[in-house]
Design an enzyme around this catalytic site. Structure first.
Site, mmCIF file in Angstrom:
data_model
loop_
_atom_site.group_PDB
_atom_site.id
_atom_site.type_symbol
_atom_site.label_atom_id
_atom_site.label_comp_id
_atom_site.label_asym_id
_atom_site.label_seq_id
_atom_site.Cartn_x
_atom_site.Cartn_y
_atom_site.Cartn_z
ATOM 1 N N CYS A 2 -66.272 -42.354 -19.447
ATOM 2 C CA CYS A 2 -66.554 -43.587 -18.737
ATOM 3 C C CYS A 2 -66.199 -44.731 -19.674
ATOM 4 O O CYS A 2 -65.941 -44.511 -20.851
ATOM 5 C CB CYS A 2 -68.034 -43.665 -18.387
ATOM 6 S SG CYS A 2 -68.621 -42.221 -17.470
ATOM 7 N N ARG A 27 -60.527 -44.964 -17.876
ATOM 8 C CA ARG A 27 -61.491 -43.952 -18.316
ATOM 9 C C ARG A 27 -62.280 -43.357 -17.161
ATOM 10 O O ARG A 27 -63.089 -42.444 -17.369
ATOM 11 C CB ARG A 27 -62.464 -44.570 -19.330
ATOM 12 C CG ARG A 27 -61.773 -45.180 -20.528
ATOM 13 C CD ARG A 27 -62.758 -45.911 -21.390
ATOM 14 N NE ARG A 27 -63.555 -44.990 -22.164
ATOM 15 C CZ ARG A 27 -63.262 -44.562 -23.383
ATOM 16 N NH1 ARG A 27 -62.161 -44.998 -23.970
ATOM 17 N NH2 ARG A 27 -64.033 -43.720 -24.013
ATOM 18 N N TRP A 74 -66.650 -41.976 -14.650
ATOM 19 C CA TRP A 74 -66.013 -40.729 -14.236
ATOM 20 C C TRP A 74 -67.149 -39.714 -14.151
ATOM 21 O O TRP A 74 -67.772 -39.380 -15.156
ATOM 22 C CB TRP A 74 -64.959 -40.271 -15.237
ATOM 23 C CG TRP A 74 -64.189 -39.078 -14.785
ATOM 24 C CD1 TRP A 74 -63.186 -39.055 -13.864
ATOM 25 C CD2 TRP A 74 -64.351 -37.730 -15.234
ATOM 26 N NE1 TRP A 74 -62.710 -37.769 -13.712
ATOM 27 C CE2 TRP A 74 -63.410 -36.932 -14.543
ATOM 28 C CE3 TRP A 74 -65.196 -37.098 -16.144
ATOM 29 C CZ2 TRP A 74 -63.288 -35.566 -14.730
ATOM 30 C CZ3 TRP A 74 -65.082 -35.735 -16.333
ATOM 31 C CH2 TRP A 74 -64.141 -34.983 -15.632
ATOM 32 N N ASN A 98 -71.451 -43.253 -21.890
ATOM 33 C CA ASN A 98 -70.222 -42.457 -21.800
ATOM 34 C C ASN A 98 -70.482 -41.159 -22.562
ATOM 35 O O ASN A 98 -70.943 -41.204 -23.696
ATOM 36 C CB ASN A 98 -69.065 -43.227 -22.461
ATOM 37 C CG ASN A 98 -67.840 -42.362 -22.667
ATOM 38 O OD1 ASN A 98 -67.544 -41.490 -21.859
ATOM 39 N ND2 ASN A 98 -67.124 -42.591 -23.760
ATOM 40 N N GLY A 99 -70.216 -40.018 -21.922
ATOM 41 C CA GLY A 99 -70.445 -38.742 -22.604
ATOM 42 C C GLY A 99 -71.452 -37.894 -21.824
ATOM 43 O O GLY A 99 -71.667 -38.115 -20.638
ATOM 44 N N GLU A 479 -44.649 -29.090 -16.978
ATOM 45 C CA GLU A 479 -44.905 -30.522 -16.824
ATOM 46 C C GLU A 479 -44.602 -30.979 -15.383
ATOM 47 O O GLU A 479 -45.346 -31.780 -14.807
ATOM 48 C CB GLU A 479 -44.063 -31.304 -17.848
ATOM 49 C CG GLU A 479 -44.017 -32.805 -17.686
ATOM 50 C CD GLU A 479 -45.363 -33.518 -17.868
ATOM 51 O OE1 GLU A 479 -46.372 -32.847 -18.122
ATOM 52 O OE2 GLU A 479 -45.391 -34.753 -17.705
ATOM 53 N N LYS A 483 -47.389 -32.679 -13.010
ATOM 54 C CA LYS A 483 -47.171 -34.014 -12.437
ATOM 55 C C LYS A 483 -47.315 -33.975 -10.926
ATOM 56 O O LYS A 483 -47.965 -34.812 -10.325
ATOM 57 C CB LYS A 483 -45.758 -34.451 -12.807
ATOM 58 C CG LYS A 483 -45.418 -35.728 -13.373
ATOM 59 C CD LYS A 483 -45.928 -36.356 -14.584
ATOM 60 C CE LYS A 483 -47.272 -36.051 -15.092
ATOM 61 N NZ LYS A 483 -47.378 -36.235 -16.547
ATOM 62 N N GLU A 486 -51.099 -33.399 -9.852
ATOM 63 C CA GLU A 486 -52.051 -34.500 -10.044
ATOM 64 C C GLU A 486 -51.718 -35.700 -9.173
ATOM 65 O O GLU A 486 -52.621 -36.436 -8.760
ATOM 66 C CB GLU A 486 -52.197 -34.889 -11.523
ATOM 67 C CG GLU A 486 -51.033 -35.566 -12.167
ATOM 68 C CD GLU A 486 -51.300 -35.930 -13.635
ATOM 69 O OE1 GLU A 486 -52.444 -36.211 -13.993
ATOM 70 O OE2 GLU A 486 -50.336 -35.915 -14.412
ATOM 71 N N HIS A 502 -42.333 -10.707 -12.813
ATOM 72 C CA HIS A 502 -43.496 -9.928 -13.250
ATOM 73 C C HIS A 502 -44.740 -10.233 -12.422
ATOM 74 O O HIS A 502 -45.851 -9.980 -12.861
ATOM 75 C CB HIS A 502 -43.767 -10.175 -14.737
ATOM 76 C CG HIS A 502 -42.625 -9.737 -15.609
ATOM 77 N ND1 HIS A 502 -42.307 -8.410 -15.805
ATOM 78 C CD2 HIS A 502 -41.693 -10.456 -16.288
ATOM 79 C CE1 HIS A 502 -41.239 -8.328 -16.596
ATOM 80 N NE2 HIS A 502 -40.846 -9.549 -16.884
ATOM 81 N N LYS A 602 -57.745 -41.499 -17.002
ATOM 82 C CA LYS A 602 -56.630 -41.571 -17.941
ATOM 83 C C LYS A 602 -57.002 -40.955 -19.279
ATOM 84 O O LYS A 602 -56.201 -40.284 -19.910
ATOM 85 C CB LYS A 602 -56.240 -43.047 -18.119
ATOM 86 C CG LYS A 602 -55.078 -43.279 -19.074
ATOM 87 C CD LYS A 602 -53.781 -42.818 -18.472
ATOM 88 C CE LYS A 602 -52.593 -43.039 -19.371
ATOM 89 N NZ LYS A 602 -51.484 -42.123 -19.011
HETATM 90 O O1 M6R Z 1 -54.479 -39.133 -23.925
HETATM 91 P P1 M6R Z 1 -54.015 -37.699 -24.089
HETATM 92 O O2 M6R Z 1 -52.556 -37.591 -24.309
HETATM 93 O O3 M6R Z 1 -54.799 -36.956 -25.124
HETATM 94 O O4 M6R Z 1 -54.329 -37.023 -22.693
HETATM 95 C C1 M6R Z 1 -54.090 -35.661 -22.484
HETATM 96 C C2 M6R Z 1 -54.147 -35.312 -21.028
HETATM 97 O O5 M6R Z 1 -55.416 -35.650 -20.503
HETATM 98 C C3 M6R Z 1 -53.068 -36.043 -20.218
HETATM 99 O O6 M6R Z 1 -51.796 -35.774 -20.708
HETATM 100 C C4 M6R Z 1 -53.145 -35.612 -18.740
HETATM 101 O O7 M6R Z 1 -52.789 -34.285 -18.609
HETATM 102 C C5 M6R Z 1 -52.264 -36.528 -17.880
HETATM 103 N N1 M6R Z 1 -52.987 -36.947 -16.715
HETATM 104 C C6 M6R Z 1 -51.011 -35.867 -17.431
HETATM 105 O O8 M6R Z 1 -50.224 -36.710 -16.656
#
Ligand code: M6R
Length: 607
Positions: A2, A27, A74, A98-99, A479, A483, A486, A502, A602
């Site tokens: 958060c 956050r 969050w 936060n936490g 990746e 992408k 999400e 496999h 984020k």
């Molecule tokens: O800030 P960070 O690079 O440590 O974050 C890692 C992941 O949380 C981040 O890459 C996440 O997977 C993204 N939403 C991917 O687009």
């Protein structure tokens, strides 16, 4: 995870808190809230959803005050409801958090038994209730917080406000970052320097276990043992201009299109003026001193490590181990002084990555952070922090940070090859020369956006999508799938092309698009064979390749997307563009929230 803000100001703090919370929305954005204290009386407004909802609430029910705390959430404990939104108030105490308070259940039982009435499902409320009970027992706010903190287990950052005290905030850090901002007769608390930037650039970071008693005259910081602590006041270089989308519809579109320029900037940082050698301006980094590289990260940053593993092993012949941070420390891997351990994080605040860094800190030969946020916890705790120079990345889905991470690792792999004596000077110059072509080639790939948008119209109709790739295209497949998931909420998986037979090949039918990343490289024919196996079972293949690959293998495929011809070394950077663009345009087709997809944040600052 958060975001927290606190202000002891000279004028209206509410609008300033909203501005700061907007900067912390990365956050979490499940709910937001603000509490103020005016003439000793606490007031509070909370709303479910993003900051705009809180703004709407404040428009209909305004709140005044020169002192206040605010929060963007969050959700961890309890659904995103108004009752679960922060601040939580109990008696004279307002708290934002936060936490996670790990022992909140026994504390709640104890407080309930003593008559406390809980109004939320959160772990946070025990903090407010416990502190209020301490004040009711005759303690001052400072004594009450001190006693409360001693009862809490877990990782957290907290900010407290008190009825009857218009000139007091208390902040505490254990595991989650927190900064104190110094103004002129004003003081601030924030989860990061970015949130504080509109108010001040003079910042003190709380260290692990610290807590601070803040008034408009300054902050008294105590360490975990309760001793007064002297923490450095830094002037931080954070852009205080509110980040905007420019002419783009979404931050993600802006960030995708920024890649040629930010990547050029990143490369210029790691190349000498003549562009003949890789340099590390931040300090000594000699790969030849190490027997092994260990790379640790989460999500997209982990896939950057996955690509880097190929590069370091191929160019410098150094063995590389990679792991996701959430698994790394719990398997208690042996780490020795001959290990170079590299942590990769855009935000520099990811809790799993930070915890993994702390696990290796006294064991590894050198701990390097490859980060985008130079003032972050991971940057500060590493022995050497290497910036990726991507600029602020706002969209939750990472794009430019990924390609800048790749650019930095491509450069470092050349440096490692030279230091380990595995490359001739002429070959080194040739690789650097290729690196410098990346911005132009990304531009060429971006020019294919209309074709990618068209393909996305069909992808949006799918329920499941598979991504395939070999060699460095395997992490790109991972990746691409991440992408797409999400951003569009379509189920997607990435596989190494040769692994499909496999098991996963059982998923193939005419309704499952299979996206094959296949530049012409030494593995091209093998990837094409795997693609044929898919088509033989009715699967519809989107072949992402270059002109030569299209010429050689387009027969029978569903669709072909043509990218510029690229040296296999640097193909992962260019193939990141369709991975991002296909997900972005599929999300637009589906009407999902591109910059703030559901359930995500984020920066993930909880384990
Ligand atoms: O800030 P960070 O690079 O440590 O974050 C890692 C992941 O949380 C981040 O890459 C996440 O997977 C993204 N939403 C991917 O687009």
């Amino acid at each position: 995870m958060c975001g927290i803000i606190g202000i002891l100001g000279k004028s209206d703090a509410v609008s300033l808190m909203v501005t700061a919370l907007k900067r912390l929305e990365y956050r979490g954005y499940d709910s937001a809230g603000i509490a103020t204290v005016t003439d000793g009386v606490l007031g509070c407004r909370r709303a479910v959803g993003k900051l705009v909802e809180l703004e709407a609430t404040l428009a209909t029910a305004p709140l005044q005050g020169k002192a206040g705390i605010g929060h963007t959430r969050w959700a961890t404990h309890g659904a995103p409801t108004t009752a679960n939104a922060h601040p939580h108030i109990a008696g004279p105490v307002a708290v934002v958090h936060n936490g996670i308070i790990e022992n909140f259940r026994p504390l709640r039982d104890e407080l309930r038994a003593a008559g406390a009435k809980f109004t939320s499902e959160t772990d946070t409320e025990v903090v407010a209730q416990l502190c209020a009970a301490n004040i009711a027992a005759g303690m001052t706010p400072q004594q009450a917080v001190d006693a409360t903190l001693k009862r809490l287990e877990g990782a957290f950052a907290l900010a407290f406000l008190f009825a009857g005290h218009d000139n007091l905030m208390i902040a505490a850090r254990r595991g989650s970052p927190l900064a104190i901002g110094h103004g002129d007769g004003e003081m601030f608390i924030g989860s990061d320097a970015l949130a504080l930037a509109p108010m001040t650039n003079r910042v003190t970071y709380l260290e692990e276990g610290d807590w601070a008693v803040v008034t408009r005259d300054g902050a008294k910081i105590y360490d975990a043992l309760g001793n007064l602590a002297n923490r450095e006041l830094r002037v931080v270089n954070v852009d205080s201009v509110m980040i905007d989308k420019g002419t783009h519809r979404h931050f993600m579109a802006k960030e995708i299109h920024e890649q040629p320029s930010v990547l050029a900037f990143a490369l210029s940082h790691y190349l000498n003026a003549n562009r003949t050698a890789v340099v590390v301006p931040e300090g000594d980094l000699d790969f030849s001193q190490f027997n092994r590289i260990v790379m640790v990260a989460c999500g997209t940053a982990f896939y950057a490590c996955h690509v880097a593993k190929y590069w370091f092993e191929q160019h410098a012949r150094i063995p590389v181990e990679i792991d996701v941070a959430s698994e790394f420390r719990y398997r208690e891997p042996p780490i020795s002084p001959r290990d170079l351990v590299i942590f990769v994080s855009q935000s520099g605040e990811t809790a799993d990555t930070l915890a993994a860094l702390r696990y290796v800190k006294d064991k590894a030969g050198l701990v390097v952070a490859v980060i985008n946020a130079p003032e972050s916890s991971i940057a500060r705790e590493a022995d050497l922090a290497l910036p990726i120079k991507a600029g602020v990345e706002v969209s939750v889905a990472s794009s430019k940070a990924f390609t800048c991470q790749l650019a930095v690792f491509a450069a470092l792999s050349i440096l490692a090859a030279r230091q380990c004596g595995k490359i001739e000077a002429s070959a080194e110059t040739a690789l650097i020369q290729k690196l410098t072509q990346l911005p132009r080639l990304i531009n060429e790939a971006l020019a294919q956006e209309p074709a990618m948008a068209l393909i996305a119209r069909d992808l949006a109709k799918a329920r499941d999508i598979l991504f395939l790739g070999r060699g460095t295209m395997f992490p790109l497949a991972l990746e691409g799938a991440l992408k797409l998931k999400e951003l569009s909420y379509i189920h997607a998986e990435g596989y190494a092309s040769g692994e499909l037979k496999h098991g996963p090949i059982a998923l193939i039918d005419e309704s499952v698009p299979v996206i094959c990343f296949a530049p012409v490289d030494p593995l091209f024919d093998k990837t094409v064979s795997n693609m044929q196996e898919v088509m033989a079972r009715g699967g519809k293949v989107l072949l992402v390749t270059d002109a030569e690959g299209a010429e050689r293998a387009s027969d029978g495929v569903w669709k072909t997307l043509i990218l510029p011809k690229i040296d296999p070394f640097l193909a992962p950077v260019i193939y990141a563009i369709p991975a991002q663009m296909l997900a972005y345009h599929t999300a637009i087709e589906k009407g999902t929230d591109v910059d703030q997809p559901r359930n995500l944040a984020k920066s993930v600052t909880v384990e």
